[in-house]
Write a protein that holds these residues in place. Structure first.
Motif: not given
Lengths: 464, 464
Positions: B315, A344, A336-337, A341-342, B175, A339, A315, A175, A145, A141, B178, B344, B312
């Motif tokens: 997403r 990307d 809210f995580s 992907s890490r 994603a 959105a 996105r 996103a 931000q 995760k 939420e 993804d 995690p």
């Protein structure tokens, strides 16, 4: 004793056969509420199978609530309300066919990107590089931000290229616009009243409406959004595209910009949402600095995206919050995580920091400038009756054609495979008397542009 | 004549030096509103530079609205309201240091995944494969509902493994939860009243609250959410985790399931949101089928995620809508692009269709079962006073410890590097008299689990 027809040597395990058979008896009511099941030991003996197998089947029935185990007494059927009614139909619903979008041969759409120029090999290489090194942490995760490295890269870009005053803590990666506008709504603790340009970027209007914002359409004049009208509209927010208004192409002059900032400064809860959607593309002189950079008072929420400058599927958008909204953001944002992907995020970070983005922008600017100039000369060839505006920046121009019956004009074009976009559709209210058209030039090839323009010329001759 | 100190041979182009000098004069008021600038020809001659350079500088000033060009008359300074006030401060705001999360040596957190088992090499290989072939289309805008191939793969998985009744047109890829809950809110045309389990998955509660849903906490009994209480709560929606309630671990028996469905059937606008968040992990017998599969009446909105079963940072979540909500979804959904990058989506599709997901789940199920069993035996060793519940599935168990002062217990553990999670924190209201604790077992190594449990045992001796 229960009648359980067991099949040995099939794929279905014995315990599952028992489980299914008992379940069926309960569902049909053959085993009523309260009935006692034979003990596992007896049933095992009766069926000539191991005790363990029956235990597993009974265990599953207990887990799913069909049967209750009472210590020292045995297994009893549970009360299940009208189970028969709930029987699963084995027939699957028919698949609905999703409509394919129609192909348009000469589509002057202002959305989309010239994807023949997408730096696919670089993107691919960066992605492969990331995949070669061990980057397991990218699957953990990340920061809600957006990853710090990406925010740093965006910060440098915005400072240098857009004159935006920003630190990494003010940047939120999302996103797409909808994601960021949603967060903004949460930051404000609900929807507010927002004055938006009329005509407007339809998609922004739709999103703001969907998010429950109260919409106040504000007239555009030759300098942009009328601040006078905004003043009396009751709006707390103003949504603007000062660098190159969408769709009219108006650049908001410095005088109007300072008026707008003064409007926002008058009351505490007022903010300007600056959507800098296509600021990367300006074909004469220097880029116009962002409105955010001239506001001392932290009144501008700045938004940008990489979808237009790189590719629609990238996105990744970002929002720069004024300092005083960051605390409120942190409160809601942590629920809210991020959105994006890490992976990307990582690819984009390298794309920015290794200079690929700058090179890509320079190349695209040249390509779009050529197309822009070509479109202008095509329009010029159509004669003096065609009036062009909004040129010099962005991804489209506005043209007015000397036709009386616009509907007929559009139908004739459409029959010949050409689509141009009536400006009236971008008005929320009070569409203008004279119809104008949006002609995008980024996605088309030059050949198509010449051929498409030829068709427009022919149709103009035909109907005027 | 203007005084413009030009520096030749510097990095700054001459036109920019002129542009900046004139802008400064206007900003400071040295060039007042209405003042006429020297003609481009005269200024060029005066400065000994080419006419083109001055034209470019003037062009930029016109674009930004500092200067107006009047045909045949020349260039005039525009009215700019109190520009001096808007001067950009060159000092950048100080960077706020973002707090790093604290490392906990023995963290029995129920969130997170055993990442040592993440099939990194497979994921990497799939990604590389995709990057080797030409997949430019993945950088074009995709279907707003999620790419069809991915929805197909999810459909097969849900049909086979979860007994969910579904076609691709019912699946929406998002994603994270939420994102999907937000879409749901839009589909309903606003927030509704939702009955949620008490205690509850805190994150779901936060999100629903943030999204403006009216929350009604509903008591959990030994069969799950009390439908009797739900009936009188005025809720239109019920948010439930029937496969393994979070946090209590209760599996909702078939009787309660059918009660719940009957509740939903009583009124048209009622729906059940089934969050099947950790259904993949069940350590005895068969998986419990999803509630969605036993509902004939299209009353269940089914939600699942790959974040927990894979990683995690993956997403990707999905939602299965009842047929009658699809039309409403299409209306609002088309305004929001799918927030998951298409690369993804493609990787995940291959991960599912090539059988990697199934293999990964089987492996994880075994690993988690070992950890689950180890944790249970560690808890057993602490003596009869420790009562365990909610075991047999998911990623955590519940334990009650024979301590009087829970706060002291937690502090003592914390001082020794152990964190366990009080169940009372998961209650929205009416927390229970006896404190219980959540102990997650997925993220910890076995060694840490043994050591951490040893510390709990020591502290128990110390304080009882």
């Amino acid at each position: 004793m229960l009648l359980i027809p067991l099949e040995f040597g099939t794929k279905e395990p014995l315990y599952e056969q028992i489980y299914l058979a008992v379940k069926e008896e309960i569902k049909t009511g053959a085993l009523p509420f309260g009935a006692k099941l034979p003990s596992a030991r007896r049933l095992a003996k009766h069926l000539g199978i191991s005790r363990n197998t029956v235990d597993t089947a009974y265990g599953q029935l207990v887990s799913e609530g069909y049967v209750k185990a009472e210590p020292k007494r045995g297994f009893f059927v549970c009360q299940v309300e009208e189970l028969a009614d709930l029987k699963i139909s084995l027939e699957l619903p028919k698949e609905e066919v999703e409509p394919e979008p129609e192909e348009i041969p000469y589509d002057f759409s202002p959305s989309g990107v010239d994807m023949s120029q997408f730096p696919y090999h670089i993107w691919r290489k960066l992605m492969k590089d990331i995949m070669i090194d061990d980057h397991r942490e990218l699957f953990q995760k990340g920061n809600f931000q957006g990853d710090l490295e990406l925010r740093k890269a965006i910060m440098y870009y915005l400072r240098q290229s857009r004159g935006v005053h920003v630190t990494t803590s003010q940047i939120i990666v999302g996103a797409g616009m909808e994601n960021l506008l949603f967060l903004l709504r949460q930051i404000f603790g609900g929807a507010k009243t927002v004055g938006i340009e009329n005509p407007v970027y339809i998609h922004a209007h739709e999103m703001l409406k969907e998010l429950g914002f109260e919409i106040r359409p504000i007239t555009m004049d030759e300098s942009g959004l009328s601040v006078k009208e905004l003043e009396t509209s009751g709006a707390d927010l103003a949504y603007v595209t000062p660098a190159h208004q969408y769709p009219t192409g108006v650049v908001m002059p410095i005088g109007r910009r300072s008026q707008l900032i003064r409007w926002a400064e008058k009351e505490e809860g007022r903010y300007i949402i600056e959507d800098d959607y296509d600021s990367e593309f300006r074909y004469f002189g220097k880029p116009i600095p962002a409105l955010q950079g001239i506001s001392q008072s932290n009144k501008v929420i700045y938004m940008g995206t990489f979808s237009r400058a790189i590719a629609p599927a990238i996105r990744v958008s970002y929002m720069v919050l004024p300092q005083q909204l960051i605390r409120a953001y942190r409160e809601v944002g942590k629920a809210f995580s991020c959105a994006v992907s890490r992976i990307d995020q990582r690819v984009l970070t390298l794309f920015l920091t290794e200079g690929h983005f700058e090179r890509h922008l320079n190349r695209m600017r040249n390509i779009y400038k050529e197309k822009h100039d070509l479109l202008l000369s095509c329009l010029q060839e159509m004669g003096d009756g065609v009036k062009v505006s909004g040129q010099g920046a962005g991804v489209h121009v506005i043209a007015e054609f000397p036709v009386k019956d616009n509907q007929r004009f559009e139908i004739c074009l459409r029959e010949r495979g050409v689509v141009i976009y009536p400006l009236s559709r971008y008005y929320i209210e009070r569409s203008p008397e004279r119809e104008q058209y949006i002609l995008g030039f980024t996605r088309m090839t030059k050949e198509d542009m010449i051929e498409g323009s030829g068709i427009i010329r022919e149709v103009l001759c035909l109907i005027t």
